[in-house]
Design a protein around this motif. Structure first.
Motif, PDB file in Angstrom:
ATOM      1  N   GLU A 146      -2.057 -10.992  -7.758  1.00 45.63           N
ATOM      2  CA  GLU A 146      -2.608  -9.641  -7.615  1.00 45.63           C
ATOM      3  C   GLU A 146      -3.626  -9.540  -6.487  1.00 45.63           C
ATOM      4  OE1 GLU A 146      -5.261 -11.794 -10.563  1.00 45.63           O
ATOM      5  OE2 GLU A 146      -3.128 -11.722 -10.019  1.00 45.63           O
ATOM      6  N   ASN A 147      -4.221 -10.666  -6.102  1.00 50.11           N
ATOM      7  CA  ASN A 147      -5.247 -10.632  -5.056  1.00 50.11           C
ATOM      8  C   ASN A 147      -4.662 -10.481  -3.654  1.00 50.11           C
ATOM      9  OD1 ASN A 147      -7.479 -10.998  -6.849  1.00 50.11           O
ATOM     10  ND2 ASN A 147      -6.929 -13.159  -7.024  1.00 50.11           N
ATOM     11  N   ALA A 148      -3.375 -10.725  -3.513  1.00 48.88           N
ATOM     12  CA  ALA A 148      -2.750 -10.605  -2.195  1.00 48.88           C
ATOM     13  C   ALA A 148      -1.699  -9.503  -2.143  1.00 48.88           C
ATOM     14  CB  ALA A 148      -2.102 -11.934  -1.799  1.00 48.88           C
ATOM     15  N   VAL A 149      -1.516  -8.775  -3.270  1.00 50.49           N
ATOM     16  CA  VAL A 149      -0.468  -7.767  -3.304  1.00 50.49           C
ATOM     17  C   VAL A 149      -0.912  -6.485  -2.600  1.00 50.49           C
ATOM     18  CG1 VAL A 149      -1.127  -6.600  -5.461  1.00 50.49           C
ATOM     19  CG2 VAL A 149       1.296  -6.792  -4.833  1.00 50.49           C
ATOM     20  N   ARG A 150       0.069  -5.751  -2.085  1.00 46.48           N
ATOM     21  CA  ARG A 150      -0.159  -4.428  -1.507  1.00 46.48           C
ATOM     22  C   ARG A 150       0.775  -3.441  -2.203  1.00 46.48           C
ATOM     23  NH1 ARG A 150      -3.670  -7.044   0.091  1.00 46.48           N
ATOM     24  NH2 ARG A 150      -4.527  -7.255   2.201  1.00 46.48           N
ATOM     25  N   VAL A 151       0.233  -2.270  -2.498  1.00 47.11           N
ATOM     26  CA  VAL A 151       1.017  -1.203  -3.117  1.00 47.11           C
ATOM     27  C   VAL A 151       0.880   0.031  -2.233  1.00 47.11           C
ATOM     28  CG1 VAL A 151       1.387   0.205  -5.168  1.00 47.11           C
ATOM     29  CG2 VAL A 151       0.547  -2.142  -5.416  1.00 47.11           C
ATOM     30  N   LYS A 152       1.972   0.407  -1.590  1.00 52.06           N
ATOM     31  CA  LYS A 152       1.952   1.599  -0.747  1.00 52.06           C
ATOM     32  C   LYS A 152       2.730   2.702  -1.448  1.00 52.06           C
ATOM     33  CE  LYS A 152       2.656   3.356   3.924  1.00 52.06           C
ATOM     34  NZ  LYS A 152       3.002   3.049   5.336  1.00 52.06           N
ATOM     35  N   ILE A 153       2.118   3.871  -1.562  1.00 51.90           N
ATOM     36  CA  ILE A 153       2.722   4.978  -2.299  1.00 51.90           C
ATOM     37  C   ILE A 153       2.753   6.225  -1.432  1.00 51.90           C
ATOM     38  CG2 ILE A 153       2.604   6.409  -4.373  1.00 51.90           C
ATOM     39  CD1 ILE A 153       1.058   4.172  -5.728  1.00 51.90           C
ATOM     40  N   TRP A 154       3.945   6.817  -1.346  1.00 56.03           N
ATOM     41  CA  TRP A 154       4.108   8.124  -0.714  1.00 56.03           C
ATOM     42  C   TRP A 154       4.206   9.170  -1.822  1.00 56.03           C
ATOM     43  CZ3 TRP A 154       6.100   3.777   1.379  1.00 56.03           C
ATOM     44  CH2 TRP A 154       6.095   3.614   2.773  1.00 56.03           C
ATOM     45  N   THR A 194      -2.037   3.058   1.123  1.00 54.54           N
ATOM     46  CA  THR A 194      -1.851   1.683   0.670  1.00 54.54           C
ATOM     47  C   THR A 194      -3.057   1.250  -0.152  1.00 54.54           C
ATOM     48  OG1 THR A 194      -0.570   1.196   2.671  1.00 54.54           O
ATOM     49  CG2 THR A 194      -1.365  -0.679   1.393  1.00 54.54           C
ATOM     50  N   TYR A 195      -2.793   0.525  -1.237  1.00 56.01           N
ATOM     51  CA  TYR A 195      -3.837   0.096  -2.156  1.00 56.01           C
ATOM     52  C   TYR A 195      -3.801  -1.427  -2.299  1.00 56.01           C
ATOM     53  CZ  TYR A 195      -3.599   5.030  -3.412  1.00 56.01           C
ATOM     54  OH  TYR A 195      -3.577   6.402  -3.370  1.00 56.01           O
ATOM     55  N   ALA A 196      -4.978  -2.010  -2.524  1.00 57.55           N
ATOM     56  CA  ALA A 196      -5.090  -3.463  -2.699  1.00 57.55           C
ATOM     57  C   ALA A 196      -6.339  -3.770  -3.513  1.00 57.55           C
ATOM     58  CB  ALA A 196      -5.165  -4.168  -1.346  1.00 57.55           C
ATOM     59  N   MET A 197      -6.357  -4.967  -4.104  1.00 64.42           N
ATOM     60  CA  MET A 197      -7.578  -5.449  -4.739  1.00 64.42           C
ATOM     61  C   MET A 197      -8.663  -5.582  -3.674  1.00 64.42           C
ATOM     62  SD  MET A 197      -7.772  -6.143  -8.029  1.00 64.42           S
ATOM     63  CE  MET A 197      -6.816  -6.570  -9.503  1.00 64.42           C
ATOM     64  N   PRO A 198      -9.919  -5.358  -4.035  1.00 62.25           N
ATOM     65  CA  PRO A 198     -10.993  -5.532  -3.049  1.00 62.25           C
ATOM     66  C   PRO A 198     -11.023  -6.951  -2.506  1.00 62.25           C
ATOM     67  CG  PRO A 198     -11.805  -4.452  -5.041  1.00 62.25           C
ATOM     68  CD  PRO A 198     -10.425  -4.948  -5.350  1.00 62.25           C
ATOM     69  N   SER A 199     -11.516  -7.095  -1.299  1.00 61.83           N
ATOM     70  CA  SER A 199     -11.716  -8.433  -0.746  1.00 61.83           C
ATOM     71  C   SER A 199     -12.815  -9.142  -1.538  1.00 61.83           C
ATOM     72  CB  SER A 199     -12.094  -8.343   0.731  1.00 61.83           C
ATOM     73  OG  SER A 199     -13.304  -7.617   0.884  1.00 61.83           O
ATOM     74  N   GLY A 229      -6.993  -1.285   6.147  1.00 57.83           N
ATOM     75  CA  GLY A 229      -5.972  -0.251   5.995  1.00 57.83           C
ATOM     76  C   GLY A 229      -5.677   0.133   4.562  1.00 57.83           C
ATOM     77  N   CYS A 230      -6.522  -0.290   3.619  1.00 54.30           N
ATOM     78  CA  CYS A 230      -6.232  -0.065   2.195  1.00 54.30           C
ATOM     79  C   CYS A 230      -7.385   0.638   1.495  1.00 54.30           C
ATOM     80  CB  CYS A 230      -5.969  -1.386   1.479  1.00 54.30           C
ATOM     81  SG  CYS A 230      -4.601  -2.351   2.152  1.00 54.30           S
ATOM     82  N   LYS A 286      -7.252  -3.006 -13.734  1.00 56.53           N
ATOM     83  CA  LYS A 286      -5.977  -2.614 -14.336  1.00 56.53           C
ATOM     84  C   LYS A 286      -5.339  -1.410 -13.660  1.00 56.53           C
ATOM     85  CE  LYS A 286      -5.582  -5.743 -17.507  1.00 56.53           C
ATOM     86  NZ  LYS A 286      -4.477  -6.731 -17.425  1.00 56.53           N
ATOM     87  N   ARG A 287      -6.142  -0.493 -13.167  1.00 53.91           N
ATOM     88  CA  ARG A 287      -5.600   0.728 -12.569  1.00 53.91           C
ATOM     89  C   ARG A 287      -5.584   0.628 -11.045  1.00 53.91           C
ATOM     90  NH1 ARG A 287      -9.021   5.493 -14.059  1.00 53.91           N
ATOM     91  NH2 ARG A 287     -10.662   3.952 -13.707  1.00 53.91           N
ATOM     92  N   VAL A 288      -4.420   0.924 -10.492  1.00 57.69           N
ATOM     93  CA  VAL A 288      -4.285   0.914  -9.032  1.00 57.69           C
ATOM     94  C   VAL A 288      -4.802   2.224  -8.461  1.00 57.69           C
ATOM     95  CG1 VAL A 288      -2.653   0.798  -7.112  1.00 57.69           C
ATOM     96  CG2 VAL A 288      -2.326  -0.657  -9.128  1.00 57.69           C
ATOM     97  N   CYS A 289      -4.271   3.336  -8.957  1.00 57.59           N
ATOM     98  CA  CYS A 289      -4.660   4.653  -8.452  1.00 57.59           C
ATOM     99  C   CYS A 289      -4.185   5.719  -9.426  1.00 57.59           C
ATOM    100  CB  CYS A 289      -4.062   4.902  -7.061  1.00 57.59           C
ATOM    101  SG  CYS A 289      -2.253   4.861  -7.039  1.00 57.59           S
ATOM    102  N   GLU A 290      -4.613   6.946  -9.190  1.00 56.06           N
ATOM    103  CA  GLU A 290      -4.191   8.090  -9.995  1.00 56.06           C
ATOM    104  C   GLU A 290      -3.860   9.263  -9.094  1.00 56.06           C
ATOM    105  OE1 GLU A 290      -6.512   7.500 -14.288  1.00 56.06           O
ATOM    106  OE2 GLU A 290      -7.214   9.028 -12.857  1.00 56.06           O
ATOM    107  N   PHE A 291      -2.843  10.005  -9.481  1.00 54.05           N
ATOM    108  CA  PHE A 291      -2.483  11.244  -8.803  1.00 54.05           C
ATOM    109  C   PHE A 291      -2.622  12.381  -9.810  1.00 54.05           C
ATOM    110  CE2 PHE A 291      -0.222   7.891  -6.612  1.00 54.05           C
ATOM    111  CZ  PHE A 291      -0.398   8.203  -5.267  1.00 54.05           C
ATOM    112  N   THR A 292      -3.411  13.386  -9.454  1.00 55.88           N
ATOM    113  CA  THR A 292      -3.630  14.517 -10.351  1.00 55.88           C
ATOM    114  C   THR A 292      -3.024  15.772  -9.753  1.00 55.88           C
ATOM    115  OG1 THR A 292      -5.688  13.550 -11.187  1.00 55.88           O
ATOM    116  CG2 THR A 292      -5.358  15.916 -11.528  1.00 55.88           C
ATOM    117  N   GLU A 293      -2.145  16.407 -10.511  1.00 57.71           N
ATOM    118  CA  GLU A 293      -1.513  17.663 -10.102  1.00 57.71           C
ATOM    119  C   GLU A 293      -1.916  18.722 -11.121  1.00 57.71           C
ATOM    120  OE1 GLU A 293      -0.058  20.091  -7.715  1.00 57.71           O
ATOM    121  OE2 GLU A 293       0.484  18.017  -7.210  1.00 57.71           O
TER     122      GLU A 293
END
Length: 289
Positions: free
Chosen positions: A155-163, A170-175, A183-184, A191-198
């Protein structure tokens, strides 16, 4: 003293019944061994089932999408792998990606948001799906991406890019010093990467999401120790505000709507209602263009 007044040696009596006792004892031992054998087989079967469940859970995919059935799906909100909503559902699962190695952002294709469903590459997971409101009321929703499982520090090296609707982040664990990786944006927490609220998902709206996951080779924490690691994410889509109406009240309203023909909702929540099927709401003719 015997029947005819003769003394009988007790050992003789014991010896007369000993073969029967031995047979019973031997049978009891066999029965005991059989029970132990059955118990052992039962335990082995249980372990086998648990192992199989764990195996298939690992193979199910490293990304799933779950839509709240009670508050969203039964009201006409659904998700699908294509913009025409050929098979609207409340749960989607991306194909698993095995034996990956690290890559860099520059290795990713530029057109990842232009495909539907699964479109994995050799060392990245890519999945596109759509959310549609074909119900009879406007709603609000919150989509939360969570880190469900991880191993060996991957999880420390993963990248999650969401359109979302063509706009990406792009989201990542903090350094290690807590600052965002280049760029992240930081994960919201462990546990939570991000949230989108509509807040106003109108009837006729369609939102498009593309999720891409990879191990970033340029990350300082992408080290040999994470080799053989694993990682699993999911996105949960829930109503922005809870409906406190009881299930009984909802069921009665569903029955009433059915009798009056007022666009009834499937009380069982097993099919996705489409109240505007004559107009066939799709990504191409969506309201929110």
């Amino acid at each position: 003293m015997g029947e005819y007044g003769e003394d009988v040696d007790p050992e003789t009596i014991v010896s007369m019944y000993m073969p029967h006792r031995r047979a019973r004892q031997f049978g009891a031992i066999l029965l005991s061994l059989d029970k132990m054998h059955l118990l052992l087989l039962g335990l082995l079967a249980t372990v086998g089932v648990l192992f199989a469940m764990a195996f298939f859970q690992e193979k199910m995919g490293n990304f799933t999408v779950n839509l709240n059935r009670l508050e969203m799906f039964r009201k006409g909100i659904s998700i699908a792998e294509d913009g025409n909503f050929t098979n609207p559902t409340a749960r989607l699962t991306a194909s698993a990606l095995k034996d990956v190695t690290n890559i860099t952002y520059e290795d990713l294709p530029a057109d990842l948001d232009e495909y539907d469903g699964n479109h994995n590459g050799p060392d990245y997971m890519a999945y596109t799906y759509y959310v549609r409101n074909a119900g009879k009321v406007d709603v609000g929703y919150r989509a939360t991406v969570t880190l469900d499982a991880c191993a060996k520090g991957a999880e420390n090296a993963v990248r999650v890019k969401i359109w979302k609707n063509g706009v990406s982040q792009t989201y990542a664990m903090p350094s290690k010093d807590g600052t965002p990786e280049e760029g992240c944006k930081n994960f919201l927490d462990e546990k939570r990467v991000c949230e989108f609220t509509e807040e106003n998902f109108l009837v006729g709206n369609v939102d498009k999401f593309t999720i891409v996951i990879w191990l970033e080779g340029e990350d300082p924490e992408c080290v040999d120790e994470i080799v053989g690691g694993s990682i699993q994410f999911s996105m949960d889509i829930d109503a922005l505000s809870d409906d406190d109406t009881s299930l009984v009240t909802k069921f009665v309203q569903d029955v009433k709507d059915t009798l009056t023909g007022n666009k009834p909702i499937d009380a069982a929540g097993t099919t996705a209602p489409d109240y505007y099927s004559d107009t066939n709401i799709t990504w191409e003719n969506r309201r929110n263009q």
